[in-house]
Scaffold this motif. Structure first.
Motif: not given
Length: 89
Positions: A48-49, A52-53, A75, A79-80, A82-83
């Motif tokens: 996920v990180e 996100t990037e 962020h 992240r949501r 990305a999740e």
């Protein structure tokens, strides 16, 4: 997942940014949606990180340099997104 949307907080905008809020939101949303779609199609098990990037970098790359220079997304919101890519929703 519905397509991500960018909404700017009017309390944090300068006078010029306030006048350009609609077009800025449209550009930011378009760049985020394009990055999301690209990453969704090429997703290969990244964390996920990492996603996100990738979203941050991909969105920023899709913006005019002047807009990209001031691009400071939330962020937690990235992240949501990305999740949702990682979980396939």
């Amino acid at each position: 997942m519905t397509e991500p949307q960018v909404t700017l907080d009017p309390r944090t905008l300068t006078g010029v940014e306030q006048k350009l809020r609609g077009p800025l939101e449209e550009q930011l949303t378009s760049a985020l949606q394009a990055a999301t779609e690209k990453i969704r199609h090429s997703y290969a098990g990244e964390s996920v990180e990492q996603v996100t990037e990738q979203l941050f970098a991909g969105t920023k790359a899709g913006l005019h340099p002047d807009i990209a220079a001031g691009f400071h997304p939330d962020h937690a919101q990235l992240r949501r997104v990305a999740e949702s890519i990682v979980t396939g929703h």
